[in-house]
Design an enzyme around this catalytic site. Structure first.
Site, mmCIF file in Angstrom:
data_model
loop_
_atom_site.group_PDB
_atom_site.id
_atom_site.type_symbol
_atom_site.label_atom_id
_atom_site.label_comp_id
_atom_site.label_asym_id
_atom_site.label_seq_id
_atom_site.Cartn_x
_atom_site.Cartn_y
_atom_site.Cartn_z
ATOM 1 C CB ALA A 111 -0.915 0.005 1.223
ATOM 2 N N PRO A 112 0.416 2.330 -0.662
ATOM 3 C CG PRO A 112 0.325 4.554 -1.392
ATOM 4 C CD PRO A 112 1.172 3.601 -0.595
ATOM 5 N N GLY A 113 0.135 1.335 -3.260
ATOM 6 C CA GLY A 113 0.003 0.594 -4.514
ATOM 7 C C GLY A 113 0.718 1.177 -5.716
ATOM 8 N N GLY A 114 1.550 2.195 -5.514
ATOM 9 C CA GLY A 114 2.269 2.781 -6.652
ATOM 10 C C GLY A 114 3.094 1.739 -7.394
ATOM 11 C CE LYS A 115 8.543 1.747 -4.597
ATOM 12 N NZ LYS A 115 7.690 2.472 -3.612
ATOM 13 N NE ARG A 138 0.544 2.375 4.384
ATOM 14 C CZ ARG A 138 1.134 3.432 3.837
ATOM 15 N NH1 ARG A 138 0.845 4.639 4.269
ATOM 16 N NH2 ARG A 138 1.994 3.296 2.853
ATOM 17 C CB CYS A 226 11.809 6.050 0.670
ATOM 18 S SG CYS A 226 10.704 5.912 2.071
#
Ligand code: SAM
Length: 284
Positions: A111-115, A138, A226
């Site tokens: 989550a949130p699911g960008g990748k 999330r 990150c």
């Protein structure tokens, strides 16, 4: 903030000032969802709306947009999932994992699911993706984003990835681990302590050990954070990876600001365009 800077100075010495200079707000960046639209269609719509943009040399689906985020979020293209707002650095791990149609892929902390949606898109919607997220709130965000991006064939589960059954096996795994976020600092108002770092490292180690159990022999694992702190990155890998696992060389895309990093891995230096990020590709 001072505790983080102190830690960064101890690790990076003279480079600490460069890292600190990268703790700034960045322009809006996005990834075009080529399963719903084409790059040309989005460029055409932005030109028509007077939205200024720049291309990204190493990824044709990515754009840097010179326009307030609220305006972008009000466009029909955004609301219909034709693109996803995502930092440039965070587009790297799925590209490094390089999903192909038919592969079974686990996104362990999704989550949130960008990748997840990027992996789906890169595979042309044809990889068998399982997305796992522990946090219930999330997880709802993840499901919403999967729906909006049209990632209909992703199997999403609200579970603690560290508790997944070892019986499961995947061709590829993305572990975009929960971390201190030391690469994404944009103001002095951050909560970093050495105790928080130790908690993150503990969680990362648990998840990494599980990922290694869930990966097929010959499979590929991408580990990312990150964070620019070596305890969460290289040092964790060195301590946790078994002899038979090896770190594969990642060729850094041109133009990305880099910090010294263990051979083969990438540590992106935060700057006016990029968040600080770490990516490693491991082959079992
Ligand atoms: N990969 C995501 C993306 O690109 O949108 C971002 C992931 S974020 C760095 C880490 C996520 O891991 C958080 O959503 C957190 O709730 C989740 N998480 C933390 N511990 C977890 C666990 N044990 N099992 C599954 N998810 C976990």
């Amino acid at each position: 903030m001072e505790e983080l800077l102190e830690h960064i100075r101890r690790t990076y010495g003279g480079l600490a000032d460069r890292i600190q200079a990268g703790f700034v707000e960045r322009p809006v960046t996005l990834r075009i969802n080529t399963l719903k639209t084409s790059v040309d269609e989005v460029l055409f719509a932005f030109a028509r709306e007077g939205i200024a943009y720049e291309r990204v040399p190493w990824f044709s689906d990515a754009l840097i947009v010179h326009c307030p985020q609220e305006i972008i979020e009000n466009t029909p293209l955004y609301q219909e999932g034709h693109f996803y707002l995502q930092s440039l650095s965070s587009m790297l791990p799925p590209l490094v994992l390089s999903p192909s149609p038919g592969e079974s892929i686990l996104d362990m902390t999704a989550a949130p699911g960008g990748k997840t949606t990027e992996l789906y898109c890169l595979s042309g919607g044809k990889a068998q993706i399982t997305a796992c997220e522990r946090d219930k709130y999330r997880f709802e965000r993840l499901k919403f984003n999967l729906g909006r991006q049209g990632a209909t064939r992703v199997y999403a589960m609200c579970r603690d990835a560290a508790m997944l059954d070892d019986f499961l096996k995947f061709d590829k795994i993305l572990l975009d681990a929960p971390c201190t976020g030391s690469g994404t600092v944009t103001s002095t108002d951050i909560r970093f302590t050495e105790v928080f770092l130790a908690k993150c490292v503990h969680m990362q180690e648990k998840l990494l050990k599980k990922a290694l159990k869930l990966l097929k022999k010959g499979g590929t694992l991408v580990y990312s954070t990150c964070s620019v702190l070596k305890e969460e990155n290289e040092l964790l890998l060195e301590r946790t990876l078994p002899r038979e696992a090896h770190i594969e060389q990642i060729v850094p895309p041109e133009g990305i600001p880099l910090l010294p990093s263990r051979e083969g891995t990438l540590t992106v230096c935060p700057d006016k365009l990029y968040e600080g990020f770490f990516v490693a590709r491991i082959r079992l």
